[in-house]
Scaffold this active site. Structure first.
Site: not given
Length: 501
Positions: A196, A434, A459
């Protein structure tokens, strides 16, 4: 941390990063948090009255490095230091004499307490690579906060400016060189890994410090969600697609619910009716609060819509499975119960989670313009307005954000043309369920900057530890990533041997 502790992430309850008590904040769209394991902290607190202490195995040892406050200036304050936490696991390391690799996890906008547990990809593959594992905490998070606590650090204008991605990357560079020296491992190749925001840091680290990191695995890193490279509705378009693919009736129910919420809220006792209907622990003061709460549940479900539970299916199962004759809002609440479980009441807020650091980062350089207009998703309109957002940040921190800085410093526009000639050894991995994949690298940039994606992935799913129930496509994704990393290291050893001859 439900997913970290059960080895499957599924719940990121998206906080209102831009929330405040002012009327202005209620018109500003939120920027969902990026970190892969933050959800697990929230889920654990959701099911427990107190946070459980993280107990790592003795293989993980915690250290503190005297880190430089300011790497880019030479004023007296720049030479101040703070204690930066890092964790090392040397159980599988082959040793410096064999130039065995170092896998470095670049921490993001949360403490690293759970990361050694959550990042199963590293512990699963460390034995095969005989790798030293290092987990580095991002400055200003966890125990790595200069000058006391976060509140004090962010209140002082002379201190909070040191919380930025460039300083964080310099921290990692300095600390990794220190680790190489400490372990006499000057010729051990380093692979940096992040998820991320941490994935963005990993890719940027490889570009900014190629002499330190041989390669980078950047999982779910939306490096294109800046400066309007990605359409602002990209995130919520994917959320909408995820729900519609699971159930058309669920999608239609959600889409119709927003106007009903507003209609009821406009009545004299409407907010009380809605508070009771959704069994909320805190009474509503506006329809926006309820809509934002539901927005977060749907976005979280889509962002982490992975096996074995598949949260979107959970939510839609509750909505579609509500008792016959249930009205739309009763069906919506049934979806909440299906996702969050039976509780005496449901809190819209998560207490004890410090979001102030990420709020500062989004108000300075990490300006991710997520929004949507009327009719282009299943949600109520919430366009991203830069002028309004800037005023919010000025009110909060007395400085406006710099929305173009990330692409100025790291690139983004025409990145394939820019990187194809000089960048290499980066894996951008994504799961296409995601919502942040809409801002990710989904096509190979070159022969050595590679995109590895899965249609059903979510994710940072590839970073979790393997399980017997993993679907074949997930196993294959991780296998591909490992093979690429192995190729980098093999080529490095060949080059090193040739150089020494």
């Amino acid at each position: 941390m439900e997913y970290c502790l059960t080895l499957v992430i599924q719940c990121l309850s998206l906080l209102l990063i831009l929330s405040s008590t002012t009327s202005l904040s209620k018109t500003i769209h939120k920027i969902p948090r990026l970190t892969p394991f933050y959800a697990s902290i929230l889920r654990q607190r959701d099911s427990s009255s107190s946070a459980t202490q993280v107990l790592l195995s003795p293989d993980f040892r915690t250290y503190y490095y005297d880190q430089t406050l300011d790497h880019f200036n030479y004023r007296s304050q720049s030479y101040d230091t703070f204690k930066q936490r890092y964790i090392v696991n040397s159980k599988f390391w082959g040793g410096a004499q064999f130039n065995s690799p170092i896998f470095a996890w670049l921490g993001a906008e949360t403490p690293i307490d759970y990361d050694p547990i959550g990042v199963g990809f590293l512990t699963d593959n460390a034995p095969g690579f005989k790798a030293l594992l290092v987990y580095i905490e991002h400055r200003y998070y966890g125990e790595s906060i200069p000058f006391g606590n976060m509140e004090e650090a962010l209140r002082k204008e002379t201190i909070r400016g040191y919380l930025n991605s460039a300083q964080a990357l310099a921290d990692y560079a300095e600390l990794l060189l220190y680790i190489k020296n400490t372990y006499s491992a000057q010729d051990s190749p380093i692979i940096v890994v992040g998820g991320s925001y941490g994935g963005m840091l990993a890719s940027w680290f490889r570009l900014k410090y190629p002499h330190i990191a041989l390669g980078a695995l950047a999982s779910s890193a939306p490096i294109f969600y800046f400066d309007n490279i990605t359409p602002q509705n990209g995130y919520y378009s994917v959320v909408t697609k995820d729900f519609r693919e699971v159930s058309e009736s669920c999608y239609q129910t959600i889409k119709q619910s927003w106007s009903i919420i507003d209609t009821i809220a406009s009545q004299s006792n409407g907010l009380s009716i809605l508070s009771r209907k959704f069994n909320l622990c805190q009474d509503l003061t506006s329809s926006w609060e309820l809509k934002s709460y539901l927005n977060s549940i749907y976005a979280e479900a889509a962002q982490y819509d992975g096996p074995p539970k598949y949260p979107v299916t959970e939510v839609c199962g509750g909505i579609d499975g509500a008792p016959k004759g249930a009205d739309i809002l009763d069906r919506i609440h049934a979806g909440v119960v299906s996702r969050r479980g039976n509780q005496s009441c449901y809190s819209r807020l998560y207490t004890g989670i410090d979001i102030s650091g990420w709020r500062w980062q989004t108000c300075s350089e990490m300006v991710i313009p997520i929004g949507r207009d009327s009719g282009d998703t299943m949600f109520y309109p919430a366009p991203f307005d830069l002028q309004q957002f800037s005023q919010y940040c000025i009110n909060l921190f007395h400085v406006p954000p710099r929305p173009h800085w990330i692409t100025t410093y790291y690139g983004g526009h025409d990145i394939k043309l820019a990187l194809s000639k000089f960048g290499n050894n980066i894996i951008f991995s994504n799961g296409l369920r995601d919502p942040y994949s809409s801002g990710g690298v989904l096509e190979n940039i070159s022969d050595t900057i590679l995109a590895v994606s899965t249609r059903n992935g979510s994710h940072c799913l590839d970073l979790l530890g393997k399980r017997e129930t993993d679907p074949d496509w997930l196993t294959e994704q991780r296998k591909t990533e490992v093979e690429i990393i192995q190729r980098w290291i093999t080529n490095y050893y060949a080059d090193l041997q040739a150089l020494k001859k």
